[in-house]
Write a protein that holds these residues in place. Structure first.
Motif, PDB file in Angstrom:
ATOM      1  N   GLU A  60       0.859  -1.200   0.000  1.00  0.00           N
ATOM      2  CA  GLU A  60       0.000   0.000   0.000  1.00  0.00           C
ATOM      3  C   GLU A  60       0.888   1.239   0.000  1.00  0.00           C
ATOM      4  N   SER A  63      -1.997   5.656   2.115  1.00  0.00           N
ATOM      5  CA  SER A  63      -3.168   5.449   2.964  1.00  0.00           C
ATOM      6  C   SER A  63      -3.035   6.350   4.183  1.00  0.00           C
ATOM      7  N   THR A  99     -14.721   3.218   7.968  1.00  0.00           N
ATOM      8  CA  THR A  99     -13.794   4.047   7.193  1.00  0.00           C
ATOM      9  C   THR A  99     -12.524   4.355   7.976  1.00  0.00           C
ATOM     10  N   THR A 106      -7.287  -2.368  11.728  1.00  0.00           N
ATOM     11  CA  THR A 106      -6.675  -1.936  10.468  1.00  0.00           C
ATOM     12  C   THR A 106      -5.660  -2.965   9.979  1.00  0.00           C
ATOM     13  N   TYR A 110      -6.207  -5.283   6.519  1.00  0.00           N
ATOM     14  CA  TYR A 110      -5.227  -5.260   5.424  1.00  0.00           C
ATOM     15  C   TYR A 110      -4.684  -6.668   5.155  1.00  0.00           C
ATOM     16  N   VAL A 313     -17.536   7.938   3.742  1.00  0.00           N
ATOM     17  CA  VAL A 313     -16.088   8.092   3.819  1.00  0.00           C
ATOM     18  C   VAL A 313     -15.787   9.141   4.885  1.00  0.00           C
ATOM     19  N   THR A 382      -5.239   2.722  -5.254  1.00  0.00           N
ATOM     20  CA  THR A 382      -5.493   3.276  -3.923  1.00  0.00           C
ATOM     21  C   THR A 382      -6.894   3.880  -3.910  1.00  0.00           C
ATOM     22  N   THR A 383      -7.413   4.075  -2.711  1.00  0.00           N
ATOM     23  CA  THR A 383      -8.622   4.884  -2.514  1.00  0.00           C
ATOM     24  C   THR A 383      -8.295   6.119  -1.685  1.00  0.00           C
ATOM     25  N   HIS A 385      -7.352   6.054   1.132  1.00  0.00           N
ATOM     26  CA  HIS A 385      -8.069   5.679   2.351  1.00  0.00           C
ATOM     27  C   HIS A 385      -7.841   6.707   3.453  1.00  0.00           C
ATOM     28  N   PRO A 386      -8.921   7.168   4.116  1.00  0.00           N
ATOM     29  CA  PRO A 386     -10.349   6.907   3.870  1.00  0.00           C
ATOM     30  C   PRO A 386     -11.033   8.036   3.112  1.00  0.00           C
ATOM     31  N   PRO A 390     -12.887   3.303   1.792  1.00  0.00           N
ATOM     32  CA  PRO A 390     -12.044   2.450   2.620  1.00  0.00           C
ATOM     33  C   PRO A 390     -11.230   1.474   1.775  1.00  0.00           C
ATOM     34  N   PHE A 391     -10.040   1.131   2.243  1.00  0.00           N
ATOM     35  CA  PHE A 391      -9.189   0.192   1.502  1.00  0.00           C
ATOM     36  C   PHE A 391      -9.827  -1.185   1.373  1.00  0.00           C
TER      37      PHE A 391
END
Length: 550
Positions: A60, A63, A99, A106, A110, A313, A382-383, A385-386, A390-391
């Motif tokens: 990642e 994030s 989120t 977390t 992941y 989010v 990627t997003t 995050h957040p 969310p990832f």
């Protein structure tokens, strides 16, 4: 010793694309196939990966999972934790959150997706100790963070001095000192000059806007810091959040930023938020084709997507003026912080909806970038995050990339006007498993300079994810059959079965070991703590791993 047999191996960094290949592990590392005598009776554990894809552990690159802003978001959004409770198991602690999950959760979430290495994207040096505490409280992952420098008082003071070799040396030493003091991994720049300018009640800045009171422009800041990073031989280039995030028409600023830095290594963050054209009425339209066309011609740049995910989010960023504007725009609750001489931060919860025209366009732009950038080594999943989602939505996004029919079905749920302002409906590309392995593993590891991550070659860290091959790629990537961290099985059939601590990854570039007298005087005058209490001590970081600057 452990041996993974009969699996279809996807190891793009070593040119392996779905070959049936055995993976041998010993001492937490990938090793070559050993040659045992026929009468050998050594103890070898075997994982039969028949019918499975074998990939390196996920990496990642961007994030927000640790540090004061994340903790503030947890406190201001208790609703995020009401219906998202994970009970304690024999191997794991309990946790809550969707989120913004708690630290234990977390790490577990992941790892349950096959990720083994993560980076927190933005930490002020002053608050580095807090971020290290949270990362060390996040199990199962090797982790590090990027140190914020784009609105640092000392940085801009040095940049504002007359150009000379001495100034270049002072700037280089200051960057090295901040990284060593924070135990950070890379230089992060957010809205260069924009946060400091906002503190002086100025409007948003362009690349050539002088930032008060120093007179430094963002363009000059970027050019000089990019060169400093190269001189220090940092493993990861400048990690850049460009000016005008989220604004209609910001595609022009993004393109001009890339033209300014052409020929230099740069990583551009959450590119979806920086790829907006403008309509005649001031709304947003897709600028993804322009961005993709430029990236396709300039392999020196990498970026991450920042893909929107529909649903709740929690937006959080050091770009505090942008967050204040978002609060004014939505009326949603808001928190903001001024991090003394270094940065700012803002937090605003949102809900992205497919029926909302702007949200539908944003969702389309992220996918357009991922589909239009030809080289998967240049764009990563990627997003943010957040911020964009969310990832935990990565499996859903992977299905959108690999299954054009599914993508079209989801597009049918969007506000029907979105098609006027995007080109997603015209794109038929479908990602392969090899390309997914690049954008989630091999590519981020290479961009980060982590040469023992993201591949399954000899001497790589034995971080491995094994997924059962399925037609439904969302189901496939949601529940790995096995995940190994340093050669130990930590996840089986999507469930964490062993809790291990990861390493803290940081750099120690060469440079002066202390601030020059004038900056030390400024520190004493303006900071709320003593200079002697600023740096994160070596003893403070558990399981440290220094990544060399070569």
């Amino acid at each position: 010793m452990l041996k993974i047999i009969n699996g279809q191996v996807y190891d793009p960094a070593n040119g392996v694309r779905g070959e049936l290949k055995d993976i041998c592990i010993e001492g937490g590392k990938i090793i070559a196939e050993p040659h045992f005598p026929q009468n050998h009776k050594g103890d070898i554990e075997v994982i039969d990966a028949a019918g499975c894809a074998v990939m390196p552990g996920g990496v990642e690159i961007h994030s927000h999972l640790a540090g004061p802003k994340v903790n503030t978001a947890r406190m201001m959004c208790p609703e995020d934790h009401y219906d998202h409770v994970h009970s304690k198991t024999l191997a794991t602690r309990s946790g809550t959150g969707y989120t913004i999950p708690s630290t234990f959760l977390t790490g577990q979430l992941y790892s349950r997706l096959g990720y083994t290495t993560v980076f927190e994207a933005a930490v002020p040096a002053l608050l580095a100790r807090h971020a290290h505490e949270e990362l060390q409280d996040t199990p199962l992952l090797d982790a590090g963070f990027f140190t914020l420098m784009g609105n640092n008082y000392m940085m801009m003071k040095v940049l504002g001095e007359p150009e000379s070799e001495k100034r270049k040396e002072r700037l280089r030493d200051l960057v090295a000192w901040l990284l060593r003091s924070s135990k950070g991994y890379a230089v992060k720049i957010v809205n260069p000059g924009g946060i400091e300018s906002w503190k002086w009640s100025q409007g948003s800045v362009n690349l050539d806007t002088p930032v008060p009171p120093f007179g430094v422009t963002p363009r000059r800041m970027l050019l000089e810091l990019v060169d400093v990073v190269e001189e220090l031989h940092l493993p990861h280039p400048i990690h850049l959040h460009s000016n005008h995030l989220g604004e209609a028409g910001n595609v022009q600023t993004t393109l001009e930023t890339m033209r300014t830095l052409e020929g230099r290594r740069v990583h551009l963050t959450h590119m979806q938020f920086h790829s907006y054209g403008a309509t005649k009425k001031g709304g947003i339209a897709s600028g993804a084709p322009q961005i993709a066309e430029y990236l396709n011609q300039h392999p020196e740049f990498t970026c991450d997507a920042g893909q929107i995910v529909f649903g709740p989010v929690t937006t959080m960023t050091a770009d505090s003026p942008m967050q204040f504007h978002l609060h004014q725009l939505t009326g949603n609750k808001w928190a903001n912080a001024d991090v003394e001489m270094e940065s700012g931060a803002g937090i605003v919860p949102l809900i992205y909806r497919p029926s909302n025209l702007v949200n539908a366009i944003q969702w389309s732009i992220g996918l357009e970038l991922l589909l239009l950038v030809k080289n998967p080594w240049q764009i990563f999943l990627t997003t943010d995050h957040p911020n964009a989602g969310p990832f935990t939505a990565y499996p859903q996004i992977i299905r959108l990339l690999m299954d054009a029919d599914y993508r079209r079905a989801r597009m049918a749920e969007l506000n029907p006007k979105a098609v006027r302002y995007t080109c997603l409906a015209e794109l038929d590309r479908e990602y392969t498993l090899d390309e997914i392995a690049i954008i989630t593993r091999a590519g981020p590891a290479k961009a980060l300079g982590l040469y023992r991550k993201g591949h399954l070659g000899v001497d790589a860290d034995a971080d491995v994810a094994i997924y059962r091959l399925q037609q439904d790629k969302e189901a496939m990537f949601s529940r790995p059959a096995y995940v190994l961290k340093d050669g130990e099985v930590i996840v089986r059939e999507g469930q964490v079965i062993k809790n291990v601590r990861g390493r803290t990854l940081f750099v120690q570039p060469e440079g002066s070991q202390k601030l020059p007298p004038d900056l030390a005087d400024d520190f004493a005058k303006f900071y709320s703590i003593a200079l002697s209490n600023f740096a994160v001590e070596e003893e403070y970081v558990e399981r440290p791993e220094v990544i060399p600057c070569i």
